[in-house]
Motif scaffolding. Structure first.
Motif, mmCIF file in Angstrom:
data_model
loop_
_atom_site.group_PDB
_atom_site.id
_atom_site.type_symbol
_atom_site.label_atom_id
_atom_site.label_comp_id
_atom_site.label_asym_id
_atom_site.label_seq_id
_atom_site.Cartn_x
_atom_site.Cartn_y
_atom_site.Cartn_z
ATOM 1 N N LEU A 7 0.736 -1.152 0.112
ATOM 2 C CA LEU A 7 -0.027 0.173 -0.057
ATOM 3 C C LEU A 7 0.727 1.173 0.159
ATOM 4 C CD1 LEU A 7 -2.819 -1.128 2.621
ATOM 5 C CD2 LEU A 7 -3.162 -0.813 0.060
ATOM 6 N N MET A 8 1.869 1.317 0.786
ATOM 7 C CA MET A 8 2.798 2.288 0.874
ATOM 8 C C MET A 8 3.571 2.706 -0.420
ATOM 9 S SD MET A 8 4.761 1.614 4.513
ATOM 10 C CE MET A 8 3.580 1.548 5.973
ATOM 11 N N LYS A 9 3.822 1.489 -0.984
ATOM 12 C CA LYS A 9 4.608 1.725 -2.467
ATOM 13 C C LYS A 9 3.522 2.245 -3.646
ATOM 14 C CE LYS A 9 4.827 -2.082 -5.205
ATOM 15 N NZ LYS A 9 5.499 -3.334 -5.857
ATOM 16 N N ARG A 10 2.102 2.316 -3.313
ATOM 17 C CA ARG A 10 1.144 2.883 -3.988
ATOM 18 C C ARG A 10 0.911 4.245 -3.445
ATOM 19 N NH1 ARG A 10 1.317 -2.116 -4.601
ATOM 20 N NH2 ARG A 10 0.287 -3.250 -6.550
ATOM 21 N N GLY A 11 1.592 4.982 -2.730
ATOM 22 C CA GLY A 11 1.650 6.219 -2.019
ATOM 23 C C GLY A 11 0.469 6.386 -1.063
ATOM 24 N N LEU A 12 -0.193 5.188 -0.487
ATOM 25 C CA LEU A 12 -1.254 5.403 0.483
ATOM 26 C C LEU A 12 -0.323 5.181 1.750
ATOM 27 C CD1 LEU A 12 -3.976 2.882 -0.954
ATOM 28 C CD2 LEU A 12 -3.787 5.295 -0.906
ATOM 29 N N SER A 13 -0.999 5.796 2.826
ATOM 30 C CA SER A 13 -0.492 5.880 4.314
ATOM 31 C C SER A 13 -1.206 4.624 4.835
ATOM 32 C CB SER A 13 -0.965 7.117 4.854
ATOM 33 O OG SER A 13 -0.635 7.010 6.422
ATOM 34 N N ALA A 14 -0.205 3.868 5.328
ATOM 35 C CA ALA A 14 -0.997 2.280 5.873
ATOM 36 C C ALA A 14 -0.169 1.955 7.153
ATOM 37 C CB ALA A 14 -0.955 1.323 4.808
ATOM 38 N N VAL A 15 -0.746 1.333 7.875
ATOM 39 C CA VAL A 15 -0.270 0.725 9.192
ATOM 40 C C VAL A 15 -0.816 -0.499 9.539
ATOM 41 C CG1 VAL A 15 -2.071 1.967 10.755
ATOM 42 C CG2 VAL A 15 0.105 1.584 11.747
ATOM 43 N N SER A 16 0.118 -1.456 10.087
ATOM 44 C CA SER A 16 -0.311 -2.777 10.373
ATOM 45 C C SER A 16 -0.412 -2.963 11.998
ATOM 46 C CB SER A 16 0.704 -3.682 9.649
ATOM 47 O OG SER A 16 1.855 -3.720 10.312
ATOM 48 N N TYR A 17 -1.335 -3.995 12.256
ATOM 49 C CA TYR A 17 -1.563 -4.342 13.651
ATOM 50 C C TYR A 17 -1.769 -5.465 13.994
ATOM 51 C CZ TYR A 17 -2.465 0.847 14.601
ATOM 52 O OH TYR A 17 -2.001 2.200 14.595
ATOM 53 N N THR A 18 -1.161 -6.313 14.721
ATOM 54 C CA THR A 18 -1.593 -7.533 15.094
ATOM 55 C C THR A 18 -2.802 -7.413 16.178
ATOM 56 O OG1 THR A 18 -0.303 -7.219 17.336
ATOM 57 C CG2 THR A 18 0.943 -8.157 15.360
ATOM 58 N N GLY A 19 -3.493 -8.603 16.493
ATOM 59 C CA GLY A 19 -4.670 -8.732 17.157
ATOM 60 C C GLY A 19 -4.423 -8.022 18.532
ATOM 61 N N SER A 20 -3.340 -8.265 19.326
ATOM 62 C CA SER A 20 -3.054 -7.813 20.526
ATOM 63 C C SER A 20 -2.780 -6.004 20.371
ATOM 64 C CB SER A 20 -1.847 -8.426 21.273
ATOM 65 O OG SER A 20 -0.794 -8.386 20.493
ATOM 66 N N VAL A 69 -4.800 3.827 5.896
ATOM 67 C CA VAL A 69 -5.490 2.380 5.510
ATOM 68 C C VAL A 69 -5.145 1.758 6.815
ATOM 69 C CG1 VAL A 69 -5.966 0.102 4.287
ATOM 70 C CG2 VAL A 69 -5.429 2.394 3.176
ATOM 71 N N VAL A 70 -6.118 0.970 7.625
ATOM 72 C CA VAL A 70 -5.664 0.179 8.719
ATOM 73 C C VAL A 70 -5.816 -1.225 8.396
ATOM 74 C CG1 VAL A 70 -6.199 -0.633 11.124
ATOM 75 C CG2 VAL A 70 -6.686 1.753 10.306
ATOM 76 N N VAL A 71 -4.507 -2.290 8.582
ATOM 77 C CA VAL A 71 -4.473 -3.346 8.039
ATOM 78 C C VAL A 71 -4.280 -4.116 9.568
ATOM 79 C CG1 VAL A 71 -3.085 -4.913 6.751
ATOM 80 C CG2 VAL A 71 -3.226 -2.790 6.208
ATOM 81 N N VAL A 72 -5.342 -4.905 9.602
ATOM 82 C CA VAL A 72 -5.171 -5.867 10.905
ATOM 83 C C VAL A 72 -4.987 -7.346 10.791
ATOM 84 C CG1 VAL A 72 -6.578 -6.573 13.077
ATOM 85 C CG2 VAL A 72 -6.858 -4.131 12.089
ATOM 86 N N ALA A 73 -4.161 -8.037 11.476
ATOM 87 C CA ALA A 73 -4.398 -9.424 11.394
ATOM 88 C C ALA A 73 -5.427 -10.250 11.971
ATOM 89 C CB ALA A 73 -3.124 -10.041 12.365
ATOM 90 N N GLY A 74 -6.137 -11.054 11.075
ATOM 91 C CA GLY A 74 -7.292 -11.574 11.292
ATOM 92 C C GLY A 74 -6.745 -12.706 12.337
ATOM 93 N N PHE A 75 -7.820 -13.673 12.759
ATOM 94 C CA PHE A 75 -7.773 -15.102 13.547
ATOM 95 C C PHE A 75 -7.296 -14.785 14.833
ATOM 96 C CE2 PHE A 75 -4.555 -18.570 13.732
ATOM 97 C CZ PHE A 75 -5.595 -19.742 13.891
ATOM 98 N N GLN A 76 -6.986 -13.538 15.289
ATOM 99 C CA GLN A 76 -6.319 -13.563 16.679
ATOM 100 C C GLN A 76 -6.423 -12.587 17.595
ATOM 101 O OE1 GLN A 76 -2.030 -11.395 15.732
ATOM 102 N NE2 GLN A 76 -2.224 -13.013 14.187
ATOM 103 N N GLY A 77 -6.191 -12.619 18.717
ATOM 104 C CA GLY A 77 -6.314 -11.437 19.558
ATOM 105 C C GLY A 77 -5.761 -11.513 20.973
#
Length: 413
Positions: free
Chosen positions: A85-98, A130-138
């Motif tokens: 996403l960053m490569k495409r010029g978007l601001s994005a941040v990833s998060y784990t479930g915790s 853009v918020v990118v969240v890890a599925g399947f976990q918490g």
């Protein structure tokens, strides 16, 4: 402008090329002005690889450490997608479930979501990220990493949408919607534009693999509009909603579900006295075996045949339990059949249409398919048949209920 939660499954992020394609899709939505939260699965095959690694070290892996291990699959995906996403010029941040504070109970391997803190996500969305969240976990109250069980990323996506009051939760997968039945069995199966939560719950519980049943339950409970789409091609997909079909003549049957994973067990000649069902099913329940269909017959000599079905994987365990209590119950014999299948018709239209069951039974009879057991609810009829006739039965019923014909009467082949 809409707030969308998009969930991408393992095949949708199965390679760098597929992750790049997801990033392109997200970019298109951002260019349209939408706010996007993305929940992702591990890359296809990664969870199985991690399970094999664990079993190569410990035959029965520790449940807490297993969750720590399995959660890393999604962590890889969120980082790669954020980079794309960053490569495409978007601001994005990833998060784990915790990190996103998806709080669950402490049931490792099958945890349930209790609460989601949306503060961090809302701040990011307000900042245009853009918020990118890890599925399947918490994480539980003690901070231990937990996982939600197979298919749990669907539940994560729906839970995020509910917590954020999103306009829609979009589940991207390798199929372009929910079909009247599996197109691999019936090539004239039709994609449904809309289906109710009730129908989707029945379809999921009866064998349809499109959505994880817990995610549908969650969406129905919190009134989250849910849409199933393909990540491989454009289209409207299938909307799962509380609203029933508003066409003048709603079809009685919306879809046909089936499963081969059934086994049937029968205790012959059990004394027909109060409490006998409890004495049979109590030990089965204690062994954590889930019972599906149950039939009890009464005979003239004061005995009954008691039949029930279980998942095929539980057949041997259930048989062992019945053999151990057979003499105590005074039963004459125990019979089993692991070569059966369950075929079900589903539709909210059954409430207002008479003769649905008779149409089903007639269609099966015309193809000489014997029905062994029958189970009904307000919006479904299920039958147990010999496994070898399953696909024939599905095709016969699909034709009998004209599911390959659209509401306008035009055949969609």
């Amino acid at each position: 402008m809409a707030l969308l939660v998009q969930k991408y499954g393992g095949t949708s992020v199965g390679s760098v090329e597929r992750i790049e394609a997801v990033a392109d899709r997200v970019l298109k939505h951002k260019q349209q002005g939408d706010d996007i939260v993305v929940a992702v699965s591990a890359m296809s095959g990664e969870t199985n690889r991690l399970i094999e690694l664990a079993k190569s070290i410990q035959e029965t892996p520790d449940s807490r450490e297993m969750d720590v291990l399995l959660s890393t699959g999604e962590q890889v995906t969120i980082a790669l997608l954020s980079m794309a996403l960053m490569k495409r010029g978007l601001s994005a941040v990833s998060y784990t479930g915790s990190q996103i504070r998806i709080k669950t109970d402490s049931a490792h391997g099958k945890a349930r979501i209790e609460e989601i803190d949306t503060t961090r996500m809302r701040a990011d969305l307000d900042a245009g990220r853009v918020v990118v969240v890890a599925g399947f976990q918490g994480a539980d109250e003690q901070g231990n990493i937990t996982t939600l069980g197979r298919g749990g990323s669907d539940t994560t996506g729906v839970a995020l949408a509910a917590a954020l009051t999103a306009d829609e939760c979009q589940i991207y997968t390798d199929v372009d919607g929910v079909y009247t039945t599996d197109p691999r069995v019936v090539d004239t199966a039709r994609r449904l534009d809309k289906i109710t939560f009730e129908e989707m719950l029945e379809m999921a519980s009866l064998g349809s693999k499109v959505l994880q049943i817990r995610s549908v339950e969650f969406a129905g409970k919190y009134q989250v509009p849910l849409r199933v789409l393909s990540s491989f091609k454009d289209g409207e997909g299938t909307l799962i909603t509380t609203e029933e079909n508003d066409t003048m003549e709603q079809p009685a049957v919306s879809g046909i579900a089936f499963t081969r994973d059934e086994a049937k067990l029968t205790l012959k000649g059990v004394p027909d006295i109060p409490g006998v069902a409890s004495k049979i099913l109590g030990p089965i329940s204690d062994a954590n075996i889930e019972v599906d269909m149950i039939v009890q017959n009464v005979s003239a000599d004061g005995t009954t045949d008691f039949t029930f079905t279980v998942h095929r994987n539980d057949h041997d365990k259930a048989l062992g339990i019945l053999k151990s209590i057979e003499k105590e119950l005074g039963a004459r014999d125990t019979l089993t059949d692991a070569r059966i299948a369950k075929v079900s018709i589903v539709g909210v239209g059954m409430r207002s249409h008479a003769g649905v069951a008779s149409t089903m039974f007639k269609a099966l009879a015309e193809d000489a398919i014997n029905i062994q057991l029958i189970s009904t609810s307000e919006i479904k009829v299920s039958v147990i048949i010999d496994e070898k006739y399953m696909e024939l039965a599905v095709r016969a019923l699909h034709s009998a209920f004209k599911l390959n014909v659209s509401a306008s009467g035009v055949s969609e082949v």
